[in-house]
Enzyme design. Structure first.
Site, PDB file in Angstrom:
ATOM      1  N   ASP A   1       5.267  22.945   6.551  1.00 30.93           N
ATOM      2  CA  ASP A   1       4.506  21.763   6.114  1.00 30.93           C
ATOM      3  C   ASP A   1       3.911  21.882   4.707  1.00 30.93           C
ATOM      4  OD1 ASP A   1       3.598  19.115   6.877  1.00 30.93           O
ATOM      5  OD2 ASP A   1       1.572  19.924   6.991  1.00 30.93           O
TER       6      ASP A   1
ATOM      7  N   LYS B   1      -4.307  19.528   5.739  1.00 34.47           N
ATOM      8  CA  LYS B   1      -4.084  18.507   4.706  1.00 34.47           C
ATOM      9  C   LYS B   1      -5.244  18.447   3.718  1.00 34.47           C
ATOM     10  CE  LYS B   1      -0.378  17.188   6.803  1.00 34.47           C
ATOM     11  NZ  LYS B   1       0.921  17.494   6.215  1.00 34.47           N
TER      12      LYS B   1
ATOM     13  N   CYS C   1       9.350  13.086   8.936  1.00 37.44           N
ATOM     14  CA  CYS C   1      10.672  12.811   8.351  1.00 37.44           C
ATOM     15  C   CYS C   1      11.564  14.047   8.321  1.00 37.44           C
ATOM     16  CB  CYS C   1      10.524  12.215   6.964  1.00 37.44           C
ATOM     17  SG  CYS C   1       9.762  10.582   6.991  1.00 37.44           S
TER      18      CYS C   1
ATOM     19  N   SER D   1       5.553  12.763   6.184  1.00 35.14           N
ATOM     20  CA  SER D   1       5.202  13.109   7.554  1.00 35.14           C
ATOM     21  C   SER D   1       6.163  12.447   8.539  1.00 35.14           C
ATOM     22  CB  SER D   1       3.783  12.656   7.850  1.00 35.14           C
ATOM     23  OG  SER D   1       2.908  13.294   6.955  1.00 35.14           O
TER      24      SER D   1
ATOM     25  N   TYR E   1      -8.269  14.492  15.326  1.00 31.40           N
ATOM     26  CA  TYR E   1      -6.833  14.585  15.047  1.00 31.40           C
ATOM     27  C   TYR E   1      -6.535  15.609  13.942  1.00 31.40           C
ATOM     28  CZ  TYR E   1      -2.132  13.697  13.609  1.00 31.40           C
ATOM     29  OH  TYR E   1      -0.820  13.891  13.275  1.00 31.40           O
TER      30      TYR E   1
ATOM     31  N   HIS F   1       3.611  19.382  -0.201  1.00 28.80           N
ATOM     32  CA  HIS F   1       3.899  19.041   1.197  1.00 28.80           C
ATOM     33  C   HIS F   1       5.327  19.503   1.518  1.00 28.80           C
ATOM     34  CE1 HIS F   1       3.882  15.573   4.398  1.00 28.80           C
ATOM     35  NE2 HIS F   1       3.526  16.717   4.910  1.00 28.80           N
TER      36      HIS F   1
ATOM     37  N   ARG G   1       1.957  15.806  19.508  1.00 29.74           N
ATOM     38  CA  ARG G   1       2.191  17.016  18.714  1.00 29.74           C
ATOM     39  C   ARG G   1       2.024  18.276  19.543  1.00 29.74           C
ATOM     40  NH1 ARG G   1       2.954  16.585  12.737  1.00 29.74           N
ATOM     41  NH2 ARG G   1       2.949  14.338  12.428  1.00 29.74           N
TER      42      ARG G   1
ATOM     43  N   ARG H   1      -3.300  10.471  11.462  1.00 26.54           N
ATOM     44  CA  ARG H   1      -4.166  10.442  10.291  1.00 26.54           C
ATOM     45  C   ARG H   1      -4.549   9.002   9.987  1.00 26.54           C
ATOM     46  NH1 ARG H   1      -1.501  11.128   6.228  1.00 26.54           N
ATOM     47  NH2 ARG H   1       0.520  11.612   7.132  1.00 26.54           N
TER      48      ARG H   1
HETATM   49  P1  GDP Z   1       7.954  16.461   9.940  1.00 27.92           P
HETATM   50  O1  GDP Z   1       6.807  15.685  10.446  1.00 27.92           O
HETATM   51  O2  GDP Z   1       8.321  16.114   8.524  1.00 27.92           O
HETATM   52  O3  GDP Z   1       7.796  17.913  10.155  1.00 27.92           O
HETATM   53  O4  GDP Z   1       9.233  15.982  10.779  1.00 27.92           O
HETATM   54  P2  GDP Z   1       9.883  16.586  12.116  1.00 27.92           P
HETATM   55  O5  GDP Z   1      10.841  17.674  11.807  1.00 27.92           O
HETATM   56  O6  GDP Z   1       8.827  16.892  13.112  1.00 27.92           O
HETATM   57  O7  GDP Z   1      10.714  15.327  12.580  1.00 27.92           O
HETATM   58  C1  GDP Z   1      10.115  14.069  12.781  1.00 27.92           C
HETATM   59  C2  GDP Z   1      11.000  13.235  13.657  1.00 27.92           C
HETATM   60  O8  GDP Z   1      12.265  13.047  13.026  1.00 27.92           O
HETATM   61  C3  GDP Z   1      11.277  13.885  14.999  1.00 27.92           C
HETATM   62  O9  GDP Z   1      11.278  12.910  16.006  1.00 27.92           O
HETATM   63  C4  GDP Z   1      12.640  14.495  14.819  1.00 27.92           C
HETATM   64  O10 GDP Z   1      13.333  14.606  16.041  1.00 27.92           O
HETATM   65  C5  GDP Z   1      13.317  13.539  13.842  1.00 27.92           C
HETATM   66  N1  GDP Z   1      14.311  14.222  12.971  1.00 27.92           N
HETATM   67  C6  GDP Z   1      14.155  15.391  12.304  1.00 27.92           C
HETATM   68  N2  GDP Z   1      15.282  15.743  11.633  1.00 27.92           N
HETATM   69  C7  GDP Z   1      16.176  14.769  11.876  1.00 27.92           C
HETATM   70  C8  GDP Z   1      17.546  14.542  11.466  1.00 27.92           C
HETATM   71  O11 GDP Z   1      18.157  15.328  10.741  1.00 27.92           O
HETATM   72  N3  GDP Z   1      18.124  13.397  11.916  1.00 27.92           N
HETATM   73  C9  GDP Z   1      17.480  12.511  12.733  1.00 27.92           C
HETATM   74  N4  GDP Z   1      18.133  11.433  13.135  1.00 27.92           N
HETATM   75  N5  GDP Z   1      16.203  12.694  13.141  1.00 27.92           N
HETATM   76  C10 GDP Z   1      15.568  13.798  12.727  1.00 27.92           C
HETATM   77  P1  PGA Z   2       3.911  16.425   9.398  1.00 26.64           P
HETATM   78  O1  PGA Z   2       2.374  16.877   9.285  1.00 26.64           O
HETATM   79  O2  PGA Z   2       4.052  15.081  10.028  1.00 26.64           O
HETATM   80  O3  PGA Z   2       4.283  16.387   7.962  1.00 26.64           O
HETATM   81  O4  PGA Z   2       4.515  17.499  10.210  1.00 26.64           O
HETATM   82  C1  PGA Z   2       1.289  16.233   9.757  1.00 26.64           C
HETATM   83  C2  PGA Z   2       0.909  15.029   8.927  1.00 26.64           C
HETATM   84  O5  PGA Z   2       1.408  14.898   7.793  1.00 26.64           O
HETATM   85  O6  PGA Z   2       0.107  14.256   9.437  1.00 26.64           O
HETATM   86 MN    MN Z   3       2.697  17.082   6.906  1.00 25.28          MN
HETATM   87 MN    MN Z   4       6.057  18.884  10.782  1.00 23.64          MN
END
Ligand code: GDP
Ligand code: PGA
Ligand code: MN
Ligand code: MN
Length: 589
Positions: free
Chosen positions: A276, A209, A253, A251, A200, A229, A373, A72
């Site tokens: 999400d 979003k 996290c 995002s 993207y 979110h 992704r 983004r």
């Molecule tokens: P989103 O974008 O908020 O959905 O986050 P994701 O679940 O896709 O995770 C983003 C990144 O953080 C990825 O590389 C995951 O492997 C990592 N991650 C997610 N949960 C954890 C956790 O509990 N501990 C650690 N160390 N990394 C995590």
């Molecule tokens: P996520 O969603 O990283 O929270 O999964 C996509 C974004 O916020 O760009």
């Molecule tokens: Mn998101």
């Molecule tokens: Mn996600």
């Protein structure tokens, strides 16, 4: 007489001057046809989709974007309200007339030689009174196929709209994928988004979003609900009861991982409803109910593996829904499968990196882009909750907020009550990630994980949260977590992922009144041995560090919070200011 939908299509056709117009019906045959077209078309000199190994990853295709179009672009994203104050200091603002003029300049004739895809879709369960009707146009077949995965695309949307003119209009062209000619413009008052120059996800799949969060939050403010979110999960406990949680993290996290969690604790199971976005309403019984407006996952690939997220690996290898897309991962040439850091312990020997070159471990930082992704249907998910399409949504008992912080923020704590929770969420800070273009690792305030997504003045948004609380009879408990605290060697102190179920168990015990809590300066903490650590090899002193409130750290934190609050002047609700003053007093500042 022409219907408002027909008029909109006609208007778009005149503006974009495409060679062809294609109206999507959402069928499987149509998706196969589009995938075939994508395998023969080029954008920016690159084949749009390439088929991946059918045995390993059924129905899956690889997409490589322009290297300038991988995340983004918040600096090119605008909220165009009549006045700048309405958009707030949290948004870039442009005058709506000026913004439209600018976009018209880009849009005029932009689809010459291309097909314009018209995508009718519903956000939310079609039978729900909370669901919303939308139409997007685009000239990207990749976007059209992605939308099919992420939203409920097809005739049902057209039927729901009928002869009404009340539907979201999303206007998108990938243009020439040039960051100098890239803008994502939101017009909340007109239920309209215009986006140019990017393919993207967050910039181009306008139901996500742009509509479900930025326009959605504005609509929620007007209509008395919340667009957040947040993930939605149901946690089944050993006696079979299911307790529903929402979870907001910035995002990249940890939302998607938590949404598909396979608990390490026996007898616990997580049912997935969303990863999400959540739309939250006050139900007839006075409780908060949440629906997921989306129909798929647009998830971060790196870090997704059998050990960290086995359910997602199963989801990606499921053949239920056509298609699944992988964008900007690496490709393992030995078997034509997508690969990313964390997919396996060993790096395959013959990899093509995300930029399309042979991967060289001495030259490349990573084979897959850190924000590479996958786009996959929620119907592929083996833990999909039977309540996913419940028109009322699911009743919420707990809300989890979090961020990515190597220091300062403890592993878990609880807010005393709703308004303390709103305060705790309003002061979230998180390290920036690859999900948005720009520097990675800088701590910035990201209240409710909504900084890039709140479509109006965030001061008013905080007040809206407080007001919603007043309408709710049985308020959910609010928790704060941080899975990402690091030790002196830069190693994560908490194992995270599947072990996060231990923290969820504690939350459920709190919700059910089965365990007490210790007061601290910032909120309520687990009592001694209250977190189930059975079978986990973690030192007592590590747990102590993870749950510590360090006054020096918090002194810095408070300075950052004050700086952030100051931007909003008197828009910050008085009650939140009071909480900040109290926090300072407790910390001796
Ligand atoms: P989103 O974008 O908020 O959905 O986050 P994701 O679940 O896709 O995770 C983003 C990144 O953080 C990825 O590389 C995951 O492997 C990592 N991650 C997610 N949960 C954890 C956790 O509990 N501990 C650690 N160390 N990394 C995590
Ligand atoms: P996520 O969603 O990283 O929270 O999964 C996509 C974004 O916020 O760009
Ligand atoms: Mn998101
Ligand atoms: Mn996600």
């Amino acid at each position: 007489m022409a219907t408002p939908i027909e008029l909109f299509i006609e208007e778009m056709q005149k503006l974009f001057q495409p060679d062809e117009v294609y109206i999507m019906d959402g069928s499987q045959e149509e998706a196969e046809k589009l995938a075939n077209i994508a395998q023969k078309s080029k954008v920016d000199g690159k084949i749009v989709l390439e088929k991946l190994n059918e045995k390993e990853y059924p129905n899956s295709y690889y997409h490589r974007s322009n290297t300038n179009d991988v995340a983004r672009t918040e600096h090119l994203t605008f909220v165009c309200t009549p006045s700048k104050t309405e958009a707030g200091p949290n948004n870039n603002w442009m005058d709506p007339v000026e913004a439209k003029e600018k976009m018209m300049g880009f849009f005029k004739g932009a689809m010459k030689g291309r097909t314009m895809y018209v995508i009718p879709f519903v956000m939310g369960p079609p039978k729900s009174k909370y669901a919303k009707n939308c139409i997007q146009v685009t000239d990207s077949v990749y976007v059209a196929l992605s939308m099919r995965i992420m939203a409920r695309v097809g005739k049902q949307a057209v039927e729901r709209i009928g002869s009404s003119s009340d539907f979201f209009r999303g206007v998108h062209s990938i243009g020439d994928v040039n960051p100098d000619r890239r803008f994502i413009m939101h017009f909340p008052q007109e239920n309209l988004v215009m986006s140019f120059g990017s393919g993207y996800g967050g910039n181009a799949l306008l139901g996500k979003k742009c509509y479900s969060l930025r326009i959605g939050s504005y609509l929620g403010y007007q209509e008395g609900w919340l667009a957040e979110h947040m993930i939605i999960i149901g946690v089944e406990v050993p006696d079979g009861k299911v307790i529903y949680f929402l979870g907001a993290f910035p995002s990249a996290c940890g939302k998607t991982n938590l949404a598909l969690l396979e608990p390490v604790l026996k007898g616990y199971k997580v049912w997935t409803l969303g990863d999400d976005i959540a739309w939250i309403n006050v139900g007839e019984d006075g409780r908060l109910y949440a629906i997921n407006p989306e129909a798929g996952f647009f998830g971060v690939a790196p870090g997704t593996g059998l050990k960290t997220n086995p359910i997602m690996i199963k989801t990606l290898k499921n053949d239920k829904f056509f298609p699944t897309l992988f964008t900007n991962t690496a490709v393992d040439n030995s078997d034509n499968t997508p690969w990313w850091e964390g997919a396996s312990d060993e790096i395959p020997s013959d990899l093509t990196n995300w930029q399309g070159q042979k991967y060289d471990k001495n030259l490349d930082k990573a084979a897959a882009h850190p924000n590479s992704r996958f786009t996959v249907s929620i119907y592929n998910c083996p833990t999909l909750s039977p309540e996913y399409n419940n028109p009322k949504g699911v009743p919420i008992s707990g809300i989890i907020f979090g961020g990515r912080r190597k220091d300062t923020i403890p592993l878990v704590y609880e807010a005393k009550d709703w308004n303390s929770g709103v305060f705790t969420a309003s002061i979230i800070g998180s390290e920036t990630t690859a999900a948005s273009s720009g520097q990675v690792g800088n701590v910035r305030r990201d209240p409710m994980a909504m900084l890039p997504f709140c479509g109006y003045n965030m001061g008013e948004y905080f007040q809206h949260w407080i007001n919603i609380g007043k309408k709710v009879k049985k308020l959910p408990k609010i928790f704060m977590v941080n899975w990402f605290r690091k030790d002196e060697n830069g190693k994560f102190m908490w194992p995270g992922f599947r072990d996060n179920s231990r923290i969820i168990k504690w939350m459920i015990y709190r919700i059910e009144g089965k365990t007490g809590a210790k007061e601290s300066e910032i909120g309520l903490f687990p009592e001694e041995n209250a977190i189930d650590l059975s079978g986990l090899d973690i030192k007592k002193e590590t747990m102590e560090k993870l749950l510590k409130v360090d006054k020096q750290d918090w002194k810095r934190e408070v300075a950052m919070i004050e700086e952030f609050y100051a931007k909003f002047g008197d828009k910050i609700p008085r009650d939140l200011r009071k909480h900040l003053t109290e926090l300072k007093k407790k910390l001796g500042l």
